[in-house]
Design a protein around this motif. Sequence first.
Motif, short mmCIF file in Angstrom:
data_model
loop_
_atom_site.label_atom_id
_atom_site.label_comp_id
_atom_site.label_asym_id
_atom_site.label_seq_id
_atom_site.Cartn_x
_atom_site.Cartn_y
_atom_site.Cartn_z
N HIS A 100 0.85 -1.19 0.00
CA HIS A 100 0.00 0.00 0.00
C HIS A 100 0.89 1.24 0.00
O HIS A 100 1.89 1.31 0.73
CB HIS A 100 -0.92 -0.01 1.22
N ALA A 102 0.73 4.14 1.36
CA ALA A 102 0.96 4.79 2.65
C ALA A 102 2.01 4.03 3.47
O ALA A 102 2.90 4.64 4.09
CB ALA A 102 -0.34 4.89 3.43
N GLU A 157 -0.74 9.52 7.66
CA GLU A 157 -1.36 9.11 6.39
C GLU A 157 -1.80 7.65 6.45
O GLU A 157 -2.87 7.30 5.95
CB GLU A 157 -0.36 9.31 5.25
N VAL A 158 -0.99 6.80 7.08
CA VAL A 158 -1.40 5.40 7.27
C VAL A 158 -2.70 5.36 8.08
O VAL A 158 -3.61 4.57 7.77
CB VAL A 158 -0.29 4.60 7.97
N ASP A 159 -2.77 6.19 9.10
CA ASP A 159 -3.97 6.21 9.93
C ASP A 159 -5.19 6.64 9.13
O ASP A 159 -6.30 6.10 9.33
CB ASP A 159 -3.74 7.16 11.11
N ARG A 160 -5.01 7.61 8.23
CA ARG A 160 -6.13 8.05 7.40
C ARG A 160 -6.58 6.93 6.46
O ARG A 160 -7.75 6.90 6.04
CB ARG A 160 -5.73 9.29 6.60
N CYS A 161 -5.67 6.02 6.13
CA CYS A 161 -5.99 4.91 5.23
C CYS A 161 -6.37 3.64 5.99
O CYS A 161 -6.45 2.56 5.38
CB CYS A 161 -4.81 4.62 4.30
N ARG A 162 -6.58 3.75 7.30
CA ARG A 162 -6.82 2.56 8.11
C ARG A 162 -8.00 1.74 7.60
O ARG A 162 -7.90 0.51 7.43
CB ARG A 162 -7.07 2.95 9.57
N ASP A 163 -9.13 2.37 7.34
CA ASP A 163 -10.31 1.62 6.92
C ASP A 163 -10.05 0.88 5.62
O ASP A 163 -10.48 -0.27 5.45
CB ASP A 163 -11.51 2.56 6.76
N GLU A 164 -9.34 1.53 4.71
CA GLU A 164 -9.01 0.87 3.44
C GLU A 164 -8.08 -0.32 3.67
O GLU A 164 -8.27 -1.39 3.08
CB GLU A 164 -8.34 1.88 2.50
N LEU A 165 -7.10 -0.16 4.53
CA LEU A 165 -6.17 -1.26 4.82
C LEU A 165 -6.89 -2.43 5.48
O LEU A 165 -6.63 -3.60 5.16
CB LEU A 165 -5.05 -0.75 5.73
N ARG A 168 -9.01 -4.26 2.88
CA ARG A 168 -8.17 -5.13 2.05
C ARG A 168 -7.81 -6.40 2.80
O ARG A 168 -7.81 -7.50 2.23
CB ARG A 168 -6.89 -4.39 1.65
#
Length: 347
Positions: A100, A102, A157-165, A168
């Motif tokens: 990913h 991020a 930024e990783v935290d903002r993408c948490r739901d996406e991660l 997946r």
Amino acid sequence: MTLLISPPRRGRTHTDDADLPDAETDHGAAEVTVLDEERDHRELAPADRLRSDAAAVRLHVSWPGLRRTLSAEQKDEAASPFDAESGSLSASKKLLDTKHPALRAAAKVRHAAVSHWKSASLPYPEPGVRLLPRRDLPAFERRMGDLQAELAEAAAEVDRCRDELVSRARRRLGDLFDPADYPPSLAPLFGLSWDLPAVEPPDYLRRLSPRLYQVECDRVRQRFEQAVELAEQAFAAELAGLVEHLRERLTGGENGGPRVFRDSAVENLTEFFTRFRRLNVSSSPDLDAVVAEAEGLLRGVDPVDLRANTGVGWLQDRVKEGLAGVAEALDPLVVDAPRRRVLRSPR
């Protein structure tokens, strides 16, 4: 370093104020160059110079666990199709997609921090500790502070993408997915810090037990002697690898065709020479001579002129011949280096 020392005053023949300068003798100051300190430092053994000039630096990197061992029930299920005992099976699940963007950005900052820590310092026979020249501490602090801030931004930024991660992971893991594996916020799992651990015997030990203090002094002295040897071996091995890589780039590939030649083959050597001059403790005349030979060989050489398809033939031949000599001189410094025994503190 210089000191300005006034010459002694001669006797006065008239009754002037004693605090006023003598017109004959105090018209200027005699400049005395003080070299004793520098000379004494140069005459120290390499291990003592390193001990005097270096500070121990330890790097700490916090990172989220990307894998988790399967539960006993999951291992039983995984072993069943093979009619195997779950106890003989090692299995884990990958929690996050490391590809990913991020996570890759955060990993890039981590790599930069570890690389800078290693390139700015020398090895030390204590796990996780390296030796940094004390004069470089301010610059090191600034650089690591910048990387610390960059990692914090990447973690956000990783935290903002948490739901996406997590989504997946749910698709990839299927029945192995467990929402409890993912905390509400991922940012606190990332961190970068450093400290300056003490490597000298504590002063209180001198008063408490002079005998034990001396034992610790001897142990520290041995460790710095090992550090010098480790530095020699690391420099020799790195130079040997860089020289061999450049020699390969200058040699025809399969069927006589040219190999891919990138500017980094020369630039990495140039960076090595700069780092060697900054960190070298001048403990091995043989190594110093080989490095000087390699640096002289490549001084002023443009990577463009060394490319196999457009290069200057005579220059390529001269560099290849010189590198062969450097490689030969490096062989005993790398191969014959004795294994180092790491001294660990008693528990």
